[in-house]
Design a protein around this motif. Sequence first.
Motif, PDB file in Angstrom:
ATOM      1  N   THR A   1       6.291   6.015  -7.252  1.00  0.00           N
ATOM      2  CA  THR A   1       4.502   5.965  -6.664  1.00  0.00           C
ATOM      3  C   THR A   1       3.820   4.532  -7.741  1.00  0.00           C
ATOM      4  N   GLY A   2       5.139   3.812  -8.504  1.00  0.00           N
ATOM      5  CA  GLY A   2       4.751   2.771  -9.068  1.00  0.00           C
ATOM      6  C   GLY A   2       4.986   1.998  -7.759  1.00  0.00           C
ATOM      7  N   TYR A   3       5.482   1.702  -6.486  1.00  0.00           N
ATOM      8  CA  TYR A   3       6.038   1.011  -5.668  1.00  0.00           C
ATOM      9  C   TYR A   3       4.973   0.834  -4.859  1.00  0.00           C
ATOM     10  N   SER A   4       3.797   2.287  -4.845  1.00  0.00           N
ATOM     11  CA  SER A   4       3.037   3.148  -3.672  1.00  0.00           C
ATOM     12  C   SER A   4       1.727   1.894  -4.093  1.00  0.00           C
ATOM     13  N   VAL A   5       1.732   1.563  -4.914  1.00  0.00           N
ATOM     14  CA  VAL A   5       0.310   0.105  -5.476  1.00  0.00           C
ATOM     15  C   VAL A   5       0.650  -0.619  -4.943  1.00  0.00           C
ATOM     16  N   SER A   6       2.270  -0.829  -4.258  1.00  0.00           N
ATOM     17  CA  SER A   6       2.372  -2.477  -3.707  1.00  0.00           C
ATOM     18  C   SER A   6       1.457  -2.445  -2.295  1.00  0.00           C
ATOM     19  N   GLY A   7       1.128  -1.082  -1.269  1.00  0.00           N
ATOM     20  CA  GLY A   7       0.137  -1.204  -0.564  1.00  0.00           C
ATOM     21  C   GLY A   7      -1.178  -0.590  -1.218  1.00  0.00           C
ATOM     22  N   LEU A   8      -1.074   0.207  -2.346  1.00  0.00           N
ATOM     23  CA  LEU A   8      -2.844   1.075  -2.566  1.00  0.00           C
ATOM     24  C   LEU A   8      -3.150  -0.736  -3.047  1.00  0.00           C
TER      25      LEU A   8
END
Length: 150
Positions: A83-90
Amino acid sequence: MSYLRATRVLCWLLGIAVLVSVVHYVDNYVNYDDYPVPPDDATLPTVTKALVAIGWFAFTALGAVGLLLWFRRHITTAAVFLTGYSVSGLIGIGHYTVPGATDMVWWRQAHVVADIVCGAAVFGFALWAAKNSDELIPPGARKPPAPPAA
């Protein structure tokens, strides 16, 4: 979905997401001055060139830790890091909070949008994994149930 199939999906998903993020973040860094900047009275702070570079490494480290935890079958904790990594794209959505962002060249729009889509896909996978963690953890790795109360 089985753990093995989910692992294949996750590896492909992260592989694509990392490749797209490399293109996006390198373009953000190298062509920093070509991106529109928020007006002086904007409520969101202006992202610096250094923060772009540091951000990519920090987000990618979260993804790597998430993948390592996944392989160790710490599914729920892996989901938190993914989820933390997903912020990279979001976080790419932030580009469109700045006036003039839709005037960027088509290929820049393409990699920004692709990065947002990848972030949403990783986030969706993380939510699915957290919800289905009981089925993804092998029986031998689960904590034994507490004995019934007398």
